[in-house]
Design a protein around this motif. Sequence first.
Motif, PDB file in Angstrom:
ATOM      1  N   ALA A   4       7.487 -49.607-118.478  1.00 63.03           N
ATOM      2  CA  ALA A   4       8.392 -49.116-117.431  1.00 63.03           C
ATOM      3  C   ALA A   4       9.741 -48.716-118.026  1.00 63.03           C
ATOM      4  CB  ALA A   4       8.576 -50.186-116.350  1.00 63.03           C
ATOM      5  N   GLN A  62       4.199 -40.997-117.776  1.00 62.15           N
ATOM      6  CA  GLN A  62       2.787 -41.391-117.736  1.00 62.15           C
ATOM      7  C   GLN A  62       2.561 -42.511-116.727  1.00 62.15           C
ATOM      8  OE1 GLN A  62       1.606 -42.261-121.826  1.00 62.15           O
ATOM      9  NE2 GLN A  62       0.936 -40.139-122.121  1.00 62.15           N
ATOM     10  N   ARG A  63       1.318 -42.587-116.228  1.00 59.16           N
ATOM     11  CA  ARG A  63       0.921 -43.616-115.262  1.00 59.16           C
ATOM     12  C   ARG A  63       0.075 -44.646-115.990  1.00 59.16           C
ATOM     13  NH1 ARG A  63      -1.739 -38.780-112.185  1.00 59.16           N
ATOM     14  NH2 ARG A  63      -2.035 -38.420-114.420  1.00 59.16           N
ATOM     15  N   VAL A  64       0.481 -45.911-115.869  1.00 63.20           N
ATOM     16  CA  VAL A  64      -0.113 -46.991-116.659  1.00 63.20           C
ATOM     17  C   VAL A  64      -0.628 -48.090-115.741  1.00 63.20           C
ATOM     18  CG1 VAL A  64       0.318 -48.731-118.440  1.00 63.20           C
ATOM     19  CG2 VAL A  64       1.489 -46.514-118.554  1.00 63.20           C
ATOM     20  N   VAL A  65      -1.828 -48.580-116.030  1.00 62.22           N
ATOM     21  CA  VAL A  65      -2.337 -49.813-115.431  1.00 62.22           C
ATOM     22  C   VAL A  65      -2.355 -50.871-116.523  1.00 62.22           C
ATOM     23  CG1 VAL A  65      -4.253 -50.973-114.279  1.00 62.22           C
ATOM     24  CG2 VAL A  65      -3.780 -48.572-113.779  1.00 62.22           C
ATOM     25  N   ARG A  70       9.937 -48.709-111.245  1.00 64.08           N
ATOM     26  CA  ARG A  70       8.818 -48.088-111.961  1.00 64.08           C
ATOM     27  C   ARG A  70       7.620 -49.024-112.120  1.00 64.08           C
ATOM     28  NH1 ARG A  70       9.737 -43.271-114.219  1.00 64.08           N
ATOM     29  NH2 ARG A  70      11.895 -42.544-114.415  1.00 64.08           N
ATOM     30  N   TRP A 122      -5.064 -42.227-114.074  1.00 59.90           N
ATOM     31  CA  TRP A 122      -4.157 -43.006-114.907  1.00 59.90           C
ATOM     32  C   TRP A 122      -4.212 -42.508-116.341  1.00 59.90           C
ATOM     33  CZ3 TRP A 122      -1.284 -46.172-111.946  1.00 59.90           C
ATOM     34  CH2 TRP A 122      -1.793 -46.460-110.664  1.00 59.90           C
ATOM     35  N   ASP A 123      -3.039 -42.422-116.966  1.00 61.07           N
ATOM     36  CA  ASP A 123      -2.953 -41.927-118.336  1.00 61.07           C
ATOM     37  C   ASP A 123      -3.229 -43.018-119.370  1.00 61.07           C
ATOM     38  OD1 ASP A 123      -1.882 -39.171-117.707  1.00 61.07           O
ATOM     39  OD2 ASP A 123      -0.315 -40.412-116.787  1.00 61.07           O
ATOM     40  N   CYS A 169       7.573 -44.975-117.893  1.00 60.48           N
ATOM     41  CA  CYS A 169       6.253 -44.882-117.267  1.00 60.48           C
ATOM     42  C   CYS A 169       6.289 -45.495-115.867  1.00 60.48           C
ATOM     43  CB  CYS A 169       5.212 -45.636-118.097  1.00 60.48           C
ATOM     44  SG  CYS A 169       5.031 -45.052-119.798  1.00 60.48           S
ATOM     45  N   THR A 170       5.345 -45.086-115.034  1.00 59.34           N
ATOM     46  CA  THR A 170       5.089 -45.745-113.756  1.00 59.34           C
ATOM     47  C   THR A 170       3.924 -46.700-113.971  1.00 59.34           C
ATOM     48  OG1 THR A 170       5.849 -43.832-112.499  1.00 59.34           O
ATOM     49  CG2 THR A 170       4.445 -45.423-111.349  1.00 59.34           C
ATOM     50  N   VAL A 171       4.143 -47.990-113.692  1.00 59.31           N
ATOM     51  CA  VAL A 171       3.205 -49.026-114.115  1.00 59.31           C
ATOM     52  C   VAL A 171       2.763 -49.879-112.934  1.00 59.31           C
ATOM     53  CG1 VAL A 171       2.805 -50.903-115.760  1.00 59.31           C
ATOM     54  CG2 VAL A 171       4.507 -49.140-116.282  1.00 59.31           C
ATOM     55  N   VAL A 172       1.463 -50.182-112.897  1.00 61.48           N
ATOM     56  CA  VAL A 172       0.924 -51.203-111.995  1.00 61.48           C
ATOM     57  C   VAL A 172       0.369 -52.320-112.860  1.00 61.48           C
ATOM     58  CG1 VAL A 172      -0.751 -51.766-110.205  1.00 61.48           C
ATOM     59  CG2 VAL A 172       0.362 -49.518-110.207  1.00 61.48           C
TER      60      VAL A 172
END
Length: 251
Positions: free
Chosen positions: A54, A37-40, A81, A99-100, A58-61
């Motif tokens: 991460a 999942q992509r996370v902000v 990540r 984003w998920d 997950c891939t996190v910003v």
Amino acid sequence: MPVNFGPTAHDYARYRTEFPPELFDRLAGSGIGLAGQRVVDVGTGTGVLARGFAAAGCTVVGVDVAPELLAEAERGGGGERVSYRCAPGEDTGLPSGVWDVVSAGQCWHWLDRARAAAEARRLLVAGGALVICYRDFSTEPGSVGGVSLELAVAYNSDWPEVGGLAENPQWGDELAAAGFGDLQGFGFDVVVPFTHEAWRGRMRSSSGIGATLTAEQISAFDDELARLLSEWFPEEILQVPHRIQVLSGRR
């Protein structure tokens, strides 16, 4: 009183505890924070929540307005990540609808909540989740946390208004008004061990101490807290109860 966590970034990174693994396990059970999942992570601070997601794959910003906190987040690792950007949680500048998960750890009360919720909704895919997480130490009278907070307020009677999910039950209604459904919440208790030095650092990192007082005032508070802990709580390791609380909603 203006709040600036920059001067206390080192204490914040060193002495604020991580969210426990149980949090991420329970979120994963609700489909939040799954591998891939992509996370902000808005208001990421020193990256505690970002690193947890991460580690789960997950891939996190992580997004924050304080460069000093972001520098500590970078030093905290997290691997490839996780990355960080300096921007407000209400206007991240990130692309829409990809984003998920949008997460907010220990920071929702600092944000313009209506704008932050609108930004989260803009960022999320359909069905994506906004999750707000808090971990707060007990302030029961006579406890380590209660006595420490009483001393802190004595040093700063203008303690900035704060409060997490327990103090703000209206946040669920606000998320519903912002277009989020499937609102869910849960909480659980953990006990966190601190040395005297670590607890003093935790208290120095508070919004009403390290983020607002002068260096001289912080030093005086720290000295008095050290004496108080030695007299009232002489055990080498302090066992400090904390409450983990979560509110989530779906776009």
